[in-house]
Design a protein around this motif. Structure first.
Motif, mmCIF file in Angstrom:
data_model
loop_
_atom_site.group_PDB
_atom_site.id
_atom_site.type_symbol
_atom_site.label_atom_id
_atom_site.label_comp_id
_atom_site.label_asym_id
_atom_site.label_seq_id
_atom_site.Cartn_x
_atom_site.Cartn_y
_atom_site.Cartn_z
ATOM 1 N N SER A 157 0.832 -1.208 0.000
ATOM 2 C CA SER A 157 0.000 0.000 0.000
ATOM 3 C C SER A 157 0.863 1.254 0.000
ATOM 4 C CB SER A 157 -0.936 -0.005 1.215
ATOM 5 O OG SER A 157 -0.194 0.064 2.424
ATOM 6 N N PHE A 158 1.989 1.225 0.751
ATOM 7 C CA PHE A 158 2.902 2.364 0.728
ATOM 8 C C PHE A 158 3.563 2.493 -0.645
ATOM 9 C CE2 PHE A 158 2.728 1.593 5.346
ATOM 10 C CZ PHE A 158 2.454 2.874 5.787
ATOM 11 N N ALA A 159 3.889 1.359 -1.268
ATOM 12 C CA ALA A 159 4.490 1.395 -2.605
ATOM 13 C C ALA A 159 3.524 2.001 -3.622
ATOM 14 C CB ALA A 159 4.901 -0.016 -3.028
ATOM 15 N N ILE A 160 2.238 1.641 -3.518
ATOM 16 C CA ILE A 160 1.237 2.213 -4.424
ATOM 17 C C ILE A 160 1.111 3.711 -4.197
ATOM 18 C CG2 ILE A 160 -1.226 2.230 -4.975
ATOM 19 C CD1 ILE A 160 -1.263 -0.767 -4.369
ATOM 20 N N LEU A 161 1.166 4.118 -2.940
ATOM 21 C CA LEU A 161 1.025 5.534 -2.615
ATOM 22 C C LEU A 161 2.205 6.342 -3.138
ATOM 23 C CD1 LEU A 161 -0.642 7.681 -1.071
ATOM 24 C CD2 LEU A 161 0.738 7.172 0.934
ATOM 25 N N LEU A 162 3.422 5.775 -3.077
ATOM 26 C CA LEU A 162 4.607 6.503 -3.507
ATOM 27 C C LEU A 162 4.814 6.420 -5.014
ATOM 28 C CD1 LEU A 162 7.065 5.480 -0.628
ATOM 29 C CD2 LEU A 162 5.828 7.631 -0.876
ATOM 30 N N ASP A 163 4.651 5.230 -5.578
ATOM 31 C CA ASP A 163 4.913 5.034 -7.008
ATOM 32 C C ASP A 163 3.750 5.502 -7.877
ATOM 33 O OD1 ASP A 163 6.619 4.107 -9.096
ATOM 34 O OD2 ASP A 163 5.291 2.397 -9.343
ATOM 35 N N ARG A 164 2.550 5.444 -7.360
ATOM 36 C CA ARG A 164 1.329 5.901 -8.035
ATOM 37 C C ARG A 164 1.128 5.272 -9.414
ATOM 38 N NH1 ARG A 164 0.946 12.157 -8.191
ATOM 39 N NH2 ARG A 164 3.191 12.015 -8.407
ATOM 40 N N PRO A 165 1.091 3.927 -9.495
ATOM 41 C CA PRO A 165 0.736 3.323 -10.787
ATOM 42 C C PRO A 165 -0.718 3.581 -11.151
ATOM 43 C CG PRO A 165 0.819 1.652 -9.066
ATOM 44 C CD PRO A 165 1.331 2.928 -8.450
ATOM 45 N N PHE A 166 -1.523 3.915 -10.163
ATOM 46 C CA PHE A 166 -2.922 4.299 -10.379
ATOM 47 C C PHE A 166 -3.366 5.112 -9.179
ATOM 48 C CE2 PHE A 166 -2.783 0.105 -8.441
ATOM 49 C CZ PHE A 166 -3.575 0.269 -7.319
ATOM 50 N N VAL A 167 -4.441 5.859 -9.359
ATOM 51 C CA VAL A 167 -5.022 6.645 -8.280
ATOM 52 C C VAL A 167 -6.516 6.356 -8.234
ATOM 53 C CG1 VAL A 167 -3.304 8.489 -8.391
ATOM 54 C CG2 VAL A 167 -5.356 8.634 -9.801
ATOM 55 N N THR A 168 -7.153 6.849 -7.205
ATOM 56 C CA THR A 168 -8.591 6.653 -7.064
ATOM 57 C C THR A 168 -9.331 7.258 -8.252
ATOM 58 O OG1 THR A 168 -8.362 6.757 -4.653
ATOM 59 C CG2 THR A 168 -10.565 7.030 -5.559
ATOM 60 N N GLY A 169 -10.222 6.456 -8.834
ATOM 61 C CA GLY A 169 -10.971 6.901 -9.993
ATOM 62 C C GLY A 169 -10.459 6.341 -11.300
ATOM 63 N N ASP A 170 -9.238 5.777 -11.310
ATOM 64 C CA ASP A 170 -8.695 5.178 -12.531
ATOM 65 C C ASP A 170 -9.360 3.834 -12.810
ATOM 66 O OD1 ASP A 170 -7.069 7.309 -12.797
ATOM 67 O OD2 ASP A 170 -5.182 6.272 -12.415
ATOM 68 N N ILE A 179 0.803 -4.870 -7.257
ATOM 69 C CA ILE A 179 2.125 -4.396 -7.677
ATOM 70 C C ILE A 179 3.004 -5.523 -8.186
ATOM 71 C CG2 ILE A 179 2.055 -2.479 -6.039
ATOM 72 C CD1 ILE A 179 3.954 -4.049 -4.249
ATOM 73 N N SER A 180 2.630 -6.777 -7.946
ATOM 74 C CA SER A 180 3.460 -7.895 -8.397
ATOM 75 C C SER A 180 2.986 -8.467 -9.731
ATOM 76 C CB SER A 180 3.477 -9.005 -7.335
ATOM 77 O OG SER A 180 2.177 -9.536 -7.130
ATOM 78 N N GLN A 181 1.729 -8.273 -10.085
ATOM 79 C CA GLN A 181 1.193 -8.761 -11.345
ATOM 80 C C GLN A 181 1.172 -7.641 -12.383
ATOM 81 O OE1 GLN A 181 -2.084 -11.968 -10.875
ATOM 82 N NE2 GLN A 181 -2.544 -10.464 -9.307
ATOM 83 N N SER A 182 0.953 -8.036 -13.617
ATOM 84 C CA SER A 182 0.816 -7.034 -14.675
ATOM 85 C C SER A 182 -0.434 -6.207 -14.422
ATOM 86 C CB SER A 182 0.726 -7.715 -16.037
ATOM 87 O OG SER A 182 -0.413 -8.563 -16.102
ATOM 88 N N LEU A 183 -0.308 -4.902 -14.667
ATOM 89 C CA LEU A 183 -1.417 -3.989 -14.413
ATOM 90 C C LEU A 183 -1.501 -2.999 -15.568
ATOM 91 C CD1 LEU A 183 -2.667 -2.541 -11.164
ATOM 92 C CD2 LEU A 183 -2.097 -0.903 -12.934
ATOM 93 N N ASP A 184 -2.659 -2.883 -16.148
ATOM 94 C CA ASP A 184 -2.909 -1.981 -17.264
ATOM 95 C C ASP A 184 -3.828 -0.863 -16.792
ATOM 96 O OD1 ASP A 184 -3.220 -0.737 -19.665
ATOM 97 O OD2 ASP A 184 -4.394 -2.325 -20.622
ATOM 98 N N ASN A 185 -3.277 0.350 -16.744
ATOM 99 C CA ASN A 185 -4.072 1.509 -16.341
ATOM 100 C C ASN A 185 -4.769 2.049 -17.579
ATOM 101 O OD1 ASN A 185 -5.082 3.991 -15.422
ATOM 102 N ND2 ASN A 185 -3.436 4.199 -13.940
ATOM 103 N N LEU A 186 -6.033 1.706 -17.726
ATOM 104 C CA LEU A 186 -6.778 2.096 -18.920
ATOM 105 C C LEU A 186 -7.037 3.593 -18.973
ATOM 106 C CD1 LEU A 186 -9.397 -0.811 -18.938
ATOM 107 C CD2 LEU A 186 -7.159 -0.735 -20.035
#
Length: 381
Positions: free
Chosen positions: A204-217, A258-265
């Protein structure tokens, strides 16, 4: 008057009648005044935060704070009521300093009081989070929309931890420093037992810092049968909540996000449409060429599909059709807008095919029947 005073001084179960009456009055007064006092206290605290409340109505504050404050007032009135009573000696209760019923009741009351105070603090943190959430909605960036719930949950967790250790220290006289130090010995075992929980927390901290996506994506996470697509509603300590197109709410562990492939549409600048336009096998070459040229020209003149060159060409001979490859890009990241433009293109393709007198193919086979008179069957012996 003397008779009334004498009646109040009479002893009943080791207490005077006056103290028993006062005990009952305090209980009834607490039940009657708890709502009124909680409303007054809630309004008083709301005035303190009103300049920063960002026009949040007082009803939201009362909805959060009234119930725990009512319970706190009831606890205080219970303490004042029971403080007027004395325990009869014939009951055989040991002193409050020794282990017994009195000590258990006192510890239970103190624990409940501490939990109620923590309850009030948590509700206040939620109201502060609501203030910052309203402010975050007024900004263009989505980072604060993601950060506010995360910090709010972190503060709630901190308040809960402080309340837990305060109960151990104040109520049960536990040396918290020594307890925390001793936890270091068994920390390895605890970490191994809660490995997945810790992985999700750090993720969760990694998502917050790296921001591969944000709320609403809108994102697609995972591969194969475990693939899921949805709009990010909340990023918590353990999981990320996705809302799918069919309305389901799916919780995906953060470590998988964060460990699997993720596609931010949402971060796509364009979407691709690719399919085959299948025409009948007897379609003339001139008709095919006219359909291909008109389709390419129409797509190149549309503002939503001319950002990238479309690929329109006679591609292959099918089993029952002549296949034209249609590939173009729509300059949008919104899935609904993409489908609307693709629908418009499909209608235009029907019009182009009709303009050139073409026919759409359908699955067909040619069956040749052999005549028995022309090809007699030999008698088998």
């Amino acid at each position: 008057m003397e008779s009334v005073k004498t009646w109040f001084e009479q002893q009943l179960m080791g207490n005077s009648v006056g103290n028993l009456v006062l005990f009952a009055l305090l209980i009834l007064l607490g039940l009657w005044l708890k709502r009124i006092l909680s409303m007054l206290l809630s309004r008083f605290f709301y005035r303190l935060v009103k300049p920063e409340s960002n026009s949040i109505p007082i009803s939201d504050f009362l909805r959060l704070m009234r119930q725990p404050i009512e319970f706190l007032i009831l606890l205080i009135m219970l303490f004042l009521a029971f403080d007027r009573l004395a325990i009869p000696d014939q009951w055989g209760f040991v002193p409050r300093t020794e282990f017994g019923y009195r000590l258990v009741i006192i510890r239970l009351y103190q624990t409940t009081l501490m939990i109620t105070l923590a309850w009030i603090a948590i509700r206040f943190v939620k109201f502060v989070g609501l203030i910052f959430q309203k402010r975050a909605e007024q900004t263009e960036t989505k980072l604060d929309d993601q950060l506010v719930p995360f910090v709010r949950d972190l503060m709630i967790l901190t308040v809960s931890a402080i309340a837990f250790f305060s109960i151990l220290s104040v109520v049960f006289d536990v040396n918290v420093i020594a307890l925390v130090t001793s936890l270091g010995i068994g920390g390895l075992a605890i970490a191994l037992a809660a490995r997945e929980t810790l992985e999700n927390l750090f993720a969760s901290f990694a998502i917050l810092l790296d921001r591969p996506f944000v709320t609403g994506d809108t994102v697609t996470a995972g591969t194969g049968p475990n693939q899921v697509t949805g709009t990010v509603e909340k990023i918590g300590f353990r999981s990320t909540r996705l809302r799918t197109d069919d309305g389901s709410r799916i919780a995906v562990p953060n470590r998988l996000m964060i460990s699997q492939s993720l596609d931010n549409l949402t971060q796509r600048s364009q979407r691709r449409a690719k399919f085959y336009l299948r025409l009948a096998l007897d379609t003339p070459a001139e008709t095919l060429r006219g359909i291909v040229d008109d389709t390419r020209q129409w797509l190149e003149n549309q503002p939503k599909t001319n950002q990238s060159p479309p690929l329109i060409q006679f591609d292959t001979f099918g089993e029952s059709s002549l296949d034209i490859l249609i590939q173009y890009y729509v300059a949008t990241s919104d899935y609904r807008e993409f489908n609307a433009i693709k629908e418009e293109v499909n209608y235009q393709l029907i019009a182009i095919v009709k303009k050139h007198s073409g026919q759409f193919a359908f699955p067909s086979r040619i069956v040749y029947l052999r005549s028995e008179a022309e090809f007699p069957l030999e008698n088998q012996k």
